[in-house]
Write a protein that holds these residues in place. Sequence first.
Motif, short mmCIF file in Angstrom:
data_model
loop_
_atom_site.label_atom_id
_atom_site.label_comp_id
_atom_site.label_asym_id
_atom_site.label_seq_id
_atom_site.Cartn_x
_atom_site.Cartn_y
_atom_site.Cartn_z
N LYS A 19 21.79 42.77 36.76
CA LYS A 19 23.21 42.52 36.49
C LYS A 19 24.10 43.03 37.62
N PHE A 20 23.50 43.57 38.67
CA PHE A 20 24.26 44.14 39.78
C PHE A 20 25.32 45.12 39.24
N SER A 21 24.90 45.95 38.33
CA SER A 21 25.87 46.83 37.69
C SER A 21 25.42 48.29 37.77
N PHE A 22 26.41 49.17 37.69
CA PHE A 22 26.16 50.61 37.71
C PHE A 22 27.27 51.25 36.87
N ASN A 23 27.18 51.09 35.57
CA ASN A 23 28.23 51.53 34.66
C ASN A 23 28.15 53.03 34.40
N LEU A 24 29.30 53.64 34.32
CA LEU A 24 29.42 55.08 34.09
C LEU A 24 29.71 55.33 32.61
N ARG A 25 29.09 56.37 32.06
CA ARG A 25 29.30 56.66 30.64
C ARG A 25 29.42 58.16 30.41
N LYS A 26 30.18 58.49 29.37
CA LYS A 26 30.19 59.85 28.85
C LYS A 26 30.39 59.75 27.34
N PRO A 27 29.51 60.36 26.55
CA PRO A 27 29.55 60.17 25.09
C PRO A 27 30.81 60.75 24.45
N SER A 28 31.32 61.85 25.01
CA SER A 28 32.44 62.52 24.36
C SER A 28 33.32 63.15 25.44
N VAL A 29 34.47 62.55 25.68
CA VAL A 29 35.31 63.03 26.79
C VAL A 29 36.17 64.21 26.37
N GLN A 30 36.61 64.95 27.39
CA GLN A 30 37.51 66.07 27.19
C GLN A 30 38.79 65.81 27.98
N TRP A 31 39.81 66.56 27.63
CA TRP A 31 41.09 66.42 28.33
C TRP A 31 40.91 66.60 29.84
N SER A 32 39.99 67.48 30.22
CA SER A 32 39.76 67.77 31.64
C SER A 32 39.08 66.61 32.38
N ASP A 33 38.68 65.59 31.67
CA ASP A 33 38.11 64.40 32.33
C ASP A 33 39.18 63.44 32.82
N THR A 34 40.44 63.76 32.56
CA THR A 34 41.54 62.96 33.09
C THR A 34 41.45 62.95 34.60
N ALA A 35 41.29 61.76 35.18
CA ALA A 35 41.05 61.65 36.62
C ALA A 35 40.98 60.18 36.98
N GLU A 36 40.81 59.95 38.27
CA GLU A 36 40.54 58.59 38.73
C GLU A 36 39.08 58.52 39.15
N TYR A 37 38.42 57.45 38.75
CA TYR A 37 36.98 57.30 38.97
C TYR A 37 36.74 56.08 39.86
N PHE A 38 35.97 56.30 40.92
CA PHE A 38 35.68 55.23 41.87
C PHE A 38 34.19 54.97 41.95
N CYS A 39 33.83 53.72 41.86
CA CYS A 39 32.47 53.30 42.10
C CYS A 39 32.34 52.90 43.57
N ALA A 40 31.21 53.20 44.18
CA ALA A 40 31.02 52.87 45.59
C ALA A 40 29.58 52.45 45.83
N VAL A 41 29.42 51.60 46.83
CA VAL A 41 28.11 51.03 47.16
C VAL A 41 27.92 51.08 48.66
N ASN A 42 26.69 51.41 49.10
CA ASN A 42 26.39 51.21 50.52
C ASN A 42 24.94 50.81 50.67
N ALA A 43 24.65 50.22 51.82
CA ALA A 43 23.27 49.91 52.15
C ALA A 43 22.64 51.19 52.67
N PRO A 44 21.40 51.49 52.35
CA PRO A 44 20.83 52.79 52.68
C PRO A 44 20.51 53.00 54.15
#
Lengths: 115, 114
Positions: free
Chosen positions: B71-96
């Motif tokens: 699926k060319f996917s890399f989904n991020l998960r967290k079962p139970s978030v906290q207030w301190s998880d307020t942030a900006e989240y970036f996915c990134a890809v590179n060739a090795p």
Amino acid sequence: EADIYQTPRYLVIGTGKKITLECSQTMGHDKMYWYQQDPGMELHLIHYSYGVNSTEKGDLSSESTVSRIRTEHFPLTLESARPSHTSQYLCASSVVGTGAGNTIYFGEGSWLTVV
Amino acid sequence: AQSVSQHNHHVILSEAASLELGCNYSYGGTVNLFWYVQYPGQHLQLLLKYFSGDPLVKGIKGFEAEFIKSKFSFNLRKPSVQWSDTAEYFCAVNAPYGNNRLAFGKGNQVVVIP
């Protein structure tokens, strides 16, 4: 924790002024990068370097220039700042060649506002 | 060149809710995948990364991500978030191999309400 430092963190400057954003890393990394990020947008690579005396343009065209005279230092210069240069500039570095070295470490960013 | 897509740029949820952020990339070759997080006023930090092996990757602060090659996917998960998880989240890809250039998504601004 990565040891990569940027100064200044925040800068407000008038149009036409010359500015240099400093970036230093103490990890001995060969590869260094400059990314530009406008609010709410993705990061765009504007410059990178493989090592001393190596500089390359990135994916996004930029009027800025960079130099790499020392391994640890990768400054970015704008000869004549314009309001369109207002953005956040992020410096980063990574080790060359190893699997673990594909991790890129970022500095805290420099917020530039040109008025 | 690879590109990275992140959906739902703004996410607002309550503490203890589950979080899933989608990431899709377009590069067809072998890739390394990353999630970076930027807390308010702080620098980008590595949350987790995938190079090879187990496609389910555990990161810091209870985050995990699953690489699904088909699926060319890399989904991020967290079962139970906290207030301190307020942030900006970036996915990134590179060739090795090669110049180690990262392609970033536009980011997900996540706000957790206490």
